[in-house]
Design an enzyme around this catalytic site. Structure first.
Site, PDB file in Angstrom:
ATOM      1  N   THR A 189       0.818  -1.216   0.000  1.00  0.00           N
ATOM      2  CA  THR A 189       0.000   0.000   0.000  1.00  0.00           C
ATOM      3  C   THR A 189       0.854   1.269   0.000  1.00  0.00           C
ATOM      4  OG1 THR A 189      -1.754  -1.181   1.147  1.00  0.00           O
ATOM      5  CG2 THR A 189      -1.786   1.224   1.308  1.00  0.00           C
ATOM      6  N   ILE A 190       1.830   1.329   0.890  1.00  0.00           N
ATOM      7  CA  ILE A 190       2.660   2.538   0.992  1.00  0.00           C
ATOM      8  C   ILE A 190       3.764   2.511  -0.069  1.00  0.00           C
ATOM      9  CG2 ILE A 190       4.202   3.886   2.503  1.00  0.00           C
ATOM     10  CD1 ILE A 190       1.203   3.853   3.324  1.00  0.00           C
ATOM     11  N   GLY A 248       4.803   1.386  11.068  1.00  0.00           N
ATOM     12  CA  GLY A 248       4.614   0.045  11.616  1.00  0.00           C
ATOM     13  C   GLY A 248       5.834  -0.463  12.374  1.00  0.00           C
ATOM     14  N   SER A 303       2.863   6.698  11.460  1.00  0.00           N
ATOM     15  CA  SER A 303       1.754   6.089  10.717  1.00  0.00           C
ATOM     16  C   SER A 303       0.672   7.114  10.360  1.00  0.00           C
ATOM     17  CB  SER A 303       1.169   4.952  11.530  1.00  0.00           C
ATOM     18  OG  SER A 303       0.610   5.476  12.708  1.00  0.00           O
ATOM     19  N   CYS A 304      -0.329   6.640   9.669  1.00  0.00           N
ATOM     20  CA  CYS A 304      -1.358   7.529   9.087  1.00  0.00           C
ATOM     21  C   CYS A 304      -2.087   8.366  10.137  1.00  0.00           C
ATOM     22  CB  CYS A 304      -2.343   6.715   8.261  1.00  0.00           C
ATOM     23  SG  CYS A 304      -3.005   5.270   9.106  1.00  0.00           S
ATOM     24  N   ASN A 305      -2.627   7.701  11.177  1.00  0.00           N
ATOM     25  CA  ASN A 305      -3.371   8.466  12.183  1.00  0.00           C
ATOM     26  C   ASN A 305      -2.464   9.454  12.908  1.00  0.00           C
ATOM     27  OD1 ASN A 305      -6.191   7.554  12.256  1.00  0.00           O
ATOM     28  ND2 ASN A 305      -5.329   5.537  12.681  1.00  0.00           N
ATOM     29  N   ARG A 333     -10.733   2.718  10.320  1.00  0.00           N
ATOM     30  CA  ARG A 333     -11.247   1.789   9.311  1.00  0.00           C
ATOM     31  C   ARG A 333     -10.728   0.389   9.666  1.00  0.00           C
ATOM     32  NH1 ARG A 333      -6.874   0.077   9.057  1.00  0.00           N
ATOM     33  NH2 ARG A 333      -5.238   0.280   7.490  1.00  0.00           N
ATOM     34  N   HIS A 383      -1.672   5.506  19.466  1.00  0.00           N
ATOM     35  CA  HIS A 383      -1.529   6.765  18.731  1.00  0.00           C
ATOM     36  C   HIS A 383      -0.972   7.885  19.607  1.00  0.00           C
ATOM     37  CE1 HIS A 383      -4.757   4.282  16.956  1.00  0.00           C
ATOM     38  NE2 HIS A 383      -4.094   4.538  15.844  1.00  0.00           N
ATOM     39  N   ALA A 384      -1.466   7.962  20.848  1.00  0.00           N
ATOM     40  CA  ALA A 384      -0.948   8.990  21.760  1.00  0.00           C
ATOM     41  C   ALA A 384       0.547   8.749  22.012  1.00  0.00           C
ATOM     42  CB  ALA A 384      -1.715   8.970  23.080  1.00  0.00           C
ATOM     43  N   HIS A 409     -10.152   6.804   8.093  1.00  0.00           N
ATOM     44  CA  HIS A 409     -10.329   6.975   9.529  1.00  0.00           C
ATOM     45  C   HIS A 409     -11.074   8.292   9.773  1.00  0.00           C
ATOM     46  CE1 HIS A 409      -7.228   3.926  10.006  1.00  0.00           C
ATOM     47  NE2 HIS A 409      -6.298   4.689   9.477  1.00  0.00           N
TER      48      HIS A 409
END
Lengths: 340, 340
Positions: free
Chosen positions: A12-13, A110, A139-141, A168, A193-194, A219
């Site tokens: 994907t990336i 990741g 990462s994305c988020n 998602r 994420h935090a 997301h």
């Protein structure tokens, strides 16, 4: 002279980064590494992207009509930097090879933060990554949260952030994912994420709660921010609009009230794979009450980190000395924020 | 003597309220009103629930094997209260009939607040509803938020509440709903939930953001609360556990990390239709930091308002003088909080 770069891993990336590199005036994609042949390598090959494979594997690729340009060893001998976009955890294993060869390397979100010297977000810490040999693009988020928070912090000041991340379940190409449920991800607070945001902003007071829902498109974040002083909707909109990396959508007025409609909008714009590089913030979901700010944004998980990957290459190779300098090129070439 | 009650409308809420009324020692279900025959009336009939239909419609019901006990007029002449569980907005139209006949009436959360003298939550304002002729039981999300907030406010004090509501798209029996998208509901802040909470707690500082996701099982709330003083996880757990209407799940320890697993748990317990009357709060998702509290809860939209409906009947007819008195009976009979 263009800087020679390789992409290791073509998922994907990887495929998006490879295509973006090819478009950049200062970068040259020497080739990508594939370990097994599949449909994605066929598409890459037809686009003229040089394919490099492990020694001895040439025959397997030739069987499906892909003639490799050489071996992985040969590719790594011809570049100054590798973007490692292999599956999470694999990058750390690959690092040994980059170290041995003295290659600079980019890792993705990741990987564990300690794979690199610095975790990276263009709008937060570009200069910190200048000339670093190993950089991890978060990462994305995390990328989306950092763009928002660093921009608001610079212009208004961020005291603390509390985000609910509605994730998602799978990417569109995947066949598996949760169905008809909302899943805690993880069943504890904070979500990773935090923790990941703090790899870039260690002093930020941030808490995140993440839930997975059965969708594949984007997301959605609901972010409650306490600012360091009172602000206004206009000031927030002006701040967020100051970068092409964030798009403030007049959602209600143009009928975009869901992630599926954002995607349809991107498809109608003719974006390849409907890729959305920008944080999409709904104008009508911005609420300000003194120093209390609520923002709701949608994040295209497949595409949002691509501009940051390009910027991180420039930081590692010192091809641009500031965030502004790299973004000027990246955003114009990728048409981030609909610049052209 | 049992208080005679009718249920007008036999959908998701109506059928559950009707069955609950039949179980109560102080209430008698005189009958339900059906306008057109469908599978649900067949089930009701086989259970021995008296069916009342509009005059002249008897034949249509007899054709599908349901022999009506009489007409709507006859039913309304034999009861002191009607639970109006007809589709949202229809209750207000029906009210004229209740007024003409001097009947007490309960309305559901789909009606506008001004249909009733009071919007109702057992744990918040039972006494305010005592003897009122028209009472509105607030909707599922609002009921769950109010239980949580009123209990915390009484024991610890609530300064403000910020909730993100991840809504199910449709009920399980419905054939339609959103697919593969996250939809703003509505595309503005606050969602109607904050407004609805304020019909019961007008002075509360509350903001809600609502998103719809493609699931049918339960809603999920992420609630950020600022308490009036510092608290602790133990105090929060003790407070929430003080009512059977809230279940604090040791989620991680017993592997319940999603709404689908909560539902499976309820199915394994043998609950009819897997109905979950309780707020389900994940113990491991409670976070406390001084006066800042985060709570994540799941809400079964089909069932959560049923106990409150029963309580509201008792308030209207003055069959119980306090929340404690009605809850003792309701919760024991319905086995709320796994009391028996």
């Amino acid at each position: 002279m263009k800087a020679p770069v390789a992409v290791n891993g073509y998922g994907t990336i990887g495929k998006r980064v490879a295509e973006a590199i090819r478009q950049m005036p200062d970068l040259e994609l020497k080739g990508i590494v594939k370990y097994t042949p599949d449909y994605s390598v066929l598409v890459a090959y037809r686009q003229g992207i040089p394919i490099y494979v492990p020694k001895g594997k040439e025959g397997v690729f030739e069987e499906v009509g892909v003639k490799p340009s050489g071996t992985v060893d040969e590719l790594f001998g011809s570049v100054s930097l590798v973007v490692d976009a292999s599956p999470g955890g694999k990058g750390a294993q690959n690092k040994r090879v980059y170290v041995e060869r003295g290659l600079s390397a980019l890792f993705e979100g990741g990987e564990s933060p300690d794979v690199a010297e610095v975790s990276f977000s263009t709008l937060c810490n570009y200069r910190q990554a200048l000339g670093k040999k190993y950089i991890r693009v978060v990462s994305c988020n995390t990328t989306a949260l950092l763009r928002l928070i660093c921009l608001l912090d610079r212009h208004i000041g961020v005291r603390k952030a509390r985000a609910v991340i509605v994730r998602r379940a799978s990417d569109p190409k995947e066949d598996k994912g949760i169905v008809n449920t909302v899943k805690l991800d993880p069943p504890s607070i904070p979500s990773h994420h935090a923790i990941d945001v703090k790899t870039v902003l260690p002093d930020l007071d941030i808490e995140t709660v993440a839930l997975i829902v059965p969708t594949t498109l984007m997301h959605v974040h609901v972010v409650h921010i306490q600012t360091k002083r009172s602000t206004s909707i206009d000031e927030v909109v002006e701040t967020l609009s100051s970068t092409p990396r964030i798009v403030v959508l007049e959602g209600a007025k143009i009928g975009i009230d869901s992630t599926s409609k954002i995607v349809e909008f991107a498809r109608d714009l003719g974006r390849k794979r409907y890729d959305i590089y920008e944080n999409v913030v709904w104008r009508d979901m911005i609420k300000v009450n003194g120093d209390e700010l609520t923002i709701v944004q949608a994040v295209h998980q497949e595409a949002i980190v691509i501009p940051e990957n390009i910027d991180a290459i420039r930081a590692a190779l010192r091809l641009a000395e500031s965030a502004e300098e790299t973004m000027r090129v990246t955003d114009k070439v990728l048409n981030v924020g609909l610049q052209r």
